[in-house]
Design a protein around this motif. Structure first.
Motif, mmCIF file in Angstrom:
data_model
loop_
_atom_site.group_PDB
_atom_site.id
_atom_site.type_symbol
_atom_site.label_atom_id
_atom_site.label_comp_id
_atom_site.label_asym_id
_atom_site.label_seq_id
_atom_site.Cartn_x
_atom_site.Cartn_y
_atom_site.Cartn_z
ATOM 1 N N ASN A 29 0.868 -1.176 0.000
ATOM 2 C CA ASN A 29 0.000 0.000 0.000
ATOM 3 C C ASN A 29 0.908 1.231 0.000
ATOM 4 O O ASN A 29 1.576 1.496 0.995
ATOM 5 C CB ASN A 29 -0.905 -0.012 1.237
ATOM 6 N N ASP A 30 0.956 1.946 -1.102
ATOM 7 C CA ASP A 30 1.789 3.147 -1.195
ATOM 8 C C ASP A 30 1.006 4.330 -0.633
ATOM 9 O O ASP A 30 -0.060 4.674 -1.138
ATOM 10 C CB ASP A 30 2.194 3.410 -2.647
ATOM 11 N N LEU A 181 1.822 0.088 -11.200
ATOM 12 C CA LEU A 181 1.830 -0.193 -9.768
ATOM 13 C C LEU A 181 1.667 -1.684 -9.501
ATOM 14 O O LEU A 181 2.359 -2.252 -8.647
ATOM 15 C CB LEU A 181 0.719 0.605 -9.081
ATOM 16 N N SER A 186 2.322 -3.130 -5.867
ATOM 17 C CA SER A 186 1.420 -2.236 -5.129
ATOM 18 C C SER A 186 -0.012 -2.498 -5.556
ATOM 19 O O SER A 186 -0.338 -2.401 -6.737
ATOM 20 C CB SER A 186 1.777 -0.772 -5.383
ATOM 21 N N VAL A 189 -3.244 2.344 -2.978
ATOM 22 C CA VAL A 189 -2.526 3.618 -2.912
ATOM 23 C C VAL A 189 -3.374 4.669 -2.220
ATOM 24 O O VAL A 189 -4.600 4.560 -2.154
ATOM 25 C CB VAL A 189 -2.154 4.150 -4.323
#
Length: 365
Positions: A29-30, A181, A186, A189
């Motif tokens: 999780n960015d 992503l 990822s 986000v």
């Protein structure tokens, strides 16, 4: 144990994959992404790793040879701190190599740009009489003329001349960002700056099944005026797992590399300079108040200690004025230079320090 799980009814019902000694991780999780900007950057000239200004010019010139005259060239990723002299570039070499295309080239942190003569002319910055520096920005000058470097809010002089992206373009950028992503592991986000139309487009992608990335979206603080407006915009995401509007993103200062981070003392290598605040204290406090009264999480970009202190002052005021403010888990993004006395205030106000390692490593150069 694995043997017990494998022997259970649940274990027998699932597929087992032998990774051959490899490792599996949950999706990352960015916590700090600009989805549309990231997707757009994948179509721009990549300047990352350019060891010299000459290399920057070469890459942009190669793109210009592929595009019709007068079309914009947007690039990203130059970093003067990695060049031998570390000096700010001037537009002369770029303008000579690329005279027929306006160029907008972002440095690696995104808080400064280099433009060529064609872009300066379109923005009205090619003469001897230049406008005053805007709040939170700087037109870098030499002998009274623009060098081609614009910092902070001064970027808008040129960026405003680009055509606004169409809905089709923005959707393409969202999907390109999602693909990139996913390729990096990822799966979720925090998108730190969604406008009203961007939120609608993300909702459309979710509804037709093309948005698979989990997006926690933050409204742009400078685009909302009242708590009611913020709540209305927040409703666009609903409360689903794939897309939700959870907060308001604000920006107080810029990056250290461009000397735009707001410090309480002079930069060691730039006497008399203490960075740039993008808005005054009153306007920032008003944005925090709107977010808090709308029940949305405030997230403030503050790099230098002066900006961090202003953010904490505004959060402290909101904690007194808005019931339940601490429960919103206010954030400060980047948080790279902090006065020793302010660490205790972070804890006391329940502020989440949202550090950005990739940006910090740029600043440390």
């Amino acid at each position: 144990s694995f043997a017990e799980v494998a022997a259970s009814a649940e274990g027998r019902a699932v597929e087992q994959v032998d990774l051959g000694g490899g490792r599996a991780f949950p999706g990352f999780n960015d916590a700090h992404v600009y989805l549309a900007r990231f997707g757009a950057s994948l179509e721009q000239v990549d300047l990352a790793g350019s060891a010299t200004y000459d290399e920057v010019v070469r890459r942009i010139r190669e793109r210009a040879a592929e595009q019709p005259a007068d079309s914009w060239i947007v690039a990203r990723g130059w970093d003067r701190t990695t060049w031998a002299d570390g000096a700010w570039p001037e537009h002369g070499p770029l303008s000579s190599a690329v005279p027929l295309h306006p160029v907008l080239a972002f440095e690696t942190g995104g808080h400064a740009v280099l433009v060529n003569a064609a872009a300066l002319a379109l923005a009205g910055l090619d003469g001897e009489e230049l406008p005053a520096d805007p709040e939170g920005g700087e037109i870098v000058r030499a002998d009274g003329r623009a060098t081609g470097v614009l910092v902070g809010t001064a970027i808008r002089f040129v960026a405003a001349k680009l055509d606004a992206p169409t809905d089709e373009t923005r959707v393409r950028h969202f999907l390109r960002a999602q693909e990139a992503l996913f390729a990096r592991g990822s799966t979720a986000v925090h998108d730190m700056g969604v406008d009203a139309r961007g939120g609608e487009l993300l909702r459309g992608l979710r509804d037709d099944g093309r948005l698979k990335l989990r997006v926690a979206a933050y409204l742009r603080g400078d685009a909302i005026a009242t708590p009611e407006e913020a709540r209305k915009l927040a409703d666009v995401g609903g409360d689903g797992l794939v897309l939700r509007v959870v907060g308001v993103a604000m920006m107080l200062d810029g990056a250290l590399g461009s000397r735009a981070a707001a410090l309480s003392k002079d930069y060691a290598d730039a006497p008399g300079r203490r960075g740039l605040l993008r808005m005054d204290v009153e306007r920032f406090s008003a944005q925090v108040d709107v977010a808090a009264r709308a029940g949305l999480q405030p997230a403030t970009n503050a790099v230098g200690d002066r900006a961090v202190r202003i953010a904490l002052d505004a959060y402290g005021r909101a904690a007194q004025d808005v019931e339940g403010f601490a429960g919103l888990r206010p954030r400060i993004e980047r948080l790279e230079v902090v006065a020793e006395s302010d660490f205790a205030r972070l804890a006391a106000l329940g502020v989440i320090p949202s550090l950005q390692p990739a940006q910090l490593t740029d600043s440390l150069r």
